[in-house]
Design a protein around this motif. Structure first.
Motif, PDB file in Angstrom:
ATOM      1  N   ASP A 128     -57.718  29.306  15.161  1.00  0.00           N
ATOM      2  CA  ASP A 128     -57.446  29.968  16.291  1.00  0.00           C
ATOM      3  C   ASP A 128     -55.711  30.026  16.532  1.00  0.00           C
ATOM      4  O   ASP A 128     -55.245  31.036  16.560  1.00  0.00           O
ATOM      5  CB  ASP A 128     -57.782  29.017  17.599  1.00  0.00           C
ATOM      6  CG  ASP A 128     -59.090  29.278  17.906  1.00  0.00           C
ATOM      7  OD1 ASP A 128     -59.821  29.734  17.368  1.00  0.00           O
ATOM      8  OD2 ASP A 128     -59.646  28.248  18.651  1.00  0.00           O
ATOM      9  N   GLY A 129     -55.086  29.135  15.727  1.00  0.00           N
ATOM     10  CA  GLY A 129     -53.662  29.179  15.475  1.00  0.00           C
ATOM     11  C   GLY A 129     -53.198  30.455  14.722  1.00  0.00           C
ATOM     12  O   GLY A 129     -52.285  31.028  15.170  1.00  0.00           O
ATOM     13  N   LYS A 130     -54.109  30.592  13.511  1.00  0.00           N
ATOM     14  CA  LYS A 130     -53.596  31.667  12.759  1.00  0.00           C
ATOM     15  C   LYS A 130     -53.840  32.950  13.413  1.00  0.00           C
ATOM     16  O   LYS A 130     -53.148  33.810  13.243  1.00  0.00           O
ATOM     17  CB  LYS A 130     -54.400  31.636  11.684  1.00  0.00           C
ATOM     18  CG  LYS A 130     -54.139  30.264  10.516  1.00  0.00           C
ATOM     19  CD  LYS A 130     -55.071  30.347   9.234  1.00  0.00           C
ATOM     20  CE  LYS A 130     -54.468  28.988   8.539  1.00  0.00           C
ATOM     21  NZ  LYS A 130     -55.520  28.801   7.316  1.00  0.00           N
ATOM     22  N   LYS A 131     -54.955  33.103  14.442  1.00  0.00           N
ATOM     23  CA  LYS A 131     -55.292  34.319  14.925  1.00  0.00           C
ATOM     24  C   LYS A 131     -54.231  34.635  15.984  1.00  0.00           C
ATOM     25  O   LYS A 131     -53.649  35.825  16.091  1.00  0.00           O
ATOM     26  CB  LYS A 131     -56.618  34.379  15.695  1.00  0.00           C
ATOM     27  CG  LYS A 131     -57.835  34.407  14.705  1.00  0.00           C
ATOM     28  CD  LYS A 131     -59.063  34.093  15.362  1.00  0.00           C
ATOM     29  CE  LYS A 131     -60.101  33.989  14.463  1.00  0.00           C
ATOM     30  NZ  LYS A 131     -61.488  33.457  14.953  1.00  0.00           N
ATOM     31  N   GLN A 132     -53.629  33.290  16.519  1.00  0.00           N
ATOM     32  CA  GLN A 132     -52.452  33.744  17.486  1.00  0.00           C
ATOM     33  C   GLN A 132     -51.426  34.119  16.771  1.00  0.00           C
ATOM     34  O   GLN A 132     -50.565  35.043  17.229  1.00  0.00           O
ATOM     35  CB  GLN A 132     -52.374  32.539  18.457  1.00  0.00           C
ATOM     36  CG  GLN A 132     -53.356  32.294  19.375  1.00  0.00           C
ATOM     37  CD  GLN A 132     -52.942  30.667  19.832  1.00  0.00           C
ATOM     38  OE1 GLN A 132     -52.289  29.871  19.614  1.00  0.00           O
ATOM     39  NE2 GLN A 132     -54.081  30.406  20.565  1.00  0.00           N
ATOM     40  N   GLN A 133     -50.820  33.554  15.697  1.00  0.00           N
ATOM     41  CA  GLN A 133     -49.751  34.049  14.808  1.00  0.00           C
ATOM     42  C   GLN A 133     -49.940  35.082  14.284  1.00  0.00           C
ATOM     43  O   GLN A 133     -48.956  36.201  14.345  1.00  0.00           O
ATOM     44  CB  GLN A 133     -49.777  32.871  13.671  1.00  0.00           C
ATOM     45  CG  GLN A 133     -48.619  33.059  12.597  1.00  0.00           C
ATOM     46  CD  GLN A 133     -47.126  33.054  13.446  1.00  0.00           C
ATOM     47  OE1 GLN A 133     -47.061  32.158  14.646  1.00  0.00           O
ATOM     48  NE2 GLN A 133     -46.125  33.424  12.795  1.00  0.00           N
ATOM     49  N   GLN A 134     -50.815  35.737  13.836  1.00  0.00           N
ATOM     50  CA  GLN A 134     -51.392  37.273  13.574  1.00  0.00           C
ATOM     51  C   GLN A 134     -51.027  38.178  14.608  1.00  0.00           C
ATOM     52  O   GLN A 134     -50.444  39.201  14.515  1.00  0.00           O
ATOM     53  CB  GLN A 134     -52.830  37.459  12.862  1.00  0.00           C
ATOM     54  CG  GLN A 134     -52.827  36.771  11.232  1.00  0.00           C
ATOM     55  CD  GLN A 134     -54.295  36.964  11.042  1.00  0.00           C
ATOM     56  OE1 GLN A 134     -55.086  36.884  11.841  1.00  0.00           O
ATOM     57  NE2 GLN A 134     -54.393  36.430   9.687  1.00  0.00           N
ATOM     58  N   SER A 135     -51.583  37.957  15.591  1.00  0.00           N
ATOM     59  CA  SER A 135     -51.319  38.571  16.868  1.00  0.00           C
ATOM     60  C   SER A 135     -49.942  38.748  17.226  1.00  0.00           C
ATOM     61  O   SER A 135     -49.379  39.636  17.611  1.00  0.00           O
ATOM     62  CB  SER A 135     -52.182  38.010  18.197  1.00  0.00           C
ATOM     63  OG  SER A 135     -51.921  38.908  19.336  1.00  0.00           O
ATOM     64  N   ARG A 136     -49.362  37.624  17.153  1.00  0.00           N
ATOM     65  CA  ARG A 136     -47.836  37.655  17.559  1.00  0.00           C
ATOM     66  C   ARG A 136     -46.949  38.523  16.504  1.00  0.00           C
ATOM     67  O   ARG A 136     -46.042  39.162  16.820  1.00  0.00           O
ATOM     68  CB  ARG A 136     -47.395  35.978  17.661  1.00  0.00           C
ATOM     69  CG  ARG A 136     -46.259  35.796  18.424  1.00  0.00           C
ATOM     70  CD  ARG A 136     -45.840  34.378  18.577  1.00  0.00           C
ATOM     71  NE  ARG A 136     -47.236  33.594  18.386  1.00  0.00           N
ATOM     72  CZ  ARG A 136     -47.122  32.161  17.999  1.00  0.00           C
ATOM     73  NH1 ARG A 136     -45.797  31.589  17.784  1.00  0.00           N
ATOM     74  NH2 ARG A 136     -48.269  31.490  18.076  1.00  0.00           N
ATOM     75  N   MET A 137     -47.371  38.268  15.206  1.00  0.00           N
ATOM     76  CA  MET A 137     -46.674  39.124  14.190  1.00  0.00           C
ATOM     77  C   MET A 137     -46.950  40.647  14.553  1.00  0.00           C
ATOM     78  O   MET A 137     -46.119  41.284  14.467  1.00  0.00           O
ATOM     79  CB  MET A 137     -47.417  38.812  12.771  1.00  0.00           C
ATOM     80  CG  MET A 137     -46.760  39.462  11.761  1.00  0.00           C
ATOM     81  SD  MET A 137     -44.835  39.073  11.690  1.00  0.00           S
ATOM     82  CE  MET A 137     -44.920  38.230  10.104  1.00  0.00           C
TER      83      MET A 137
END
Length: 99
Positions: free
Chosen positions: A65-74
């Motif tokens: 979930d954190g990686k998905k959030q990071q990708q979205s933020r990117m």
């Protein structure tokens, strides 16, 4: 005679290395944790009390979930950085991704 020189050189080398002592820990600059390290720390603190397979499953889900959030933020930061170049872009992206 040859052994005497070897011993003398080794003794001198050892005494010089001990004379310097260890480097002070305060002189090393503190590194800021990467996004992955921050995510791992957050998930790890949330996983307290869980053990075995339950902890493993929780960590996998949390990190995913954190990686998905990071990708979205990117993606969002990248879109907002349109038109910025070089150091200006780098500084903007760094600040944007920290939010």
């Amino acid at each position: 005679m040859k052994h005497t020189w070897v011993i003398a050189v080794l003794s001198l080398t050892a005494s010089l290395s001990f004379a310097k002592g260890p480097a002070p820990a305060a002189s090393a600059p503190a590194k800021t944790p990467t996004a992955q390290q921050q995510l791992m720390s957050t998930c790890n603190s949330e996983a307290t009390g869980k053990k075995g397979d339950e902890r493993k499953a929780f960590m996998q889900q949390c990190l995913s979930d954190g990686k998905k959030q990071q990708q979205s933020r990117m993606k969002v930061c990248n879109a907002e950085a349109t038109g910025k170049k070089g150091d200006e872009r780098k500084a903007f992206m760094s600040e944007c991704l920290k939010k």
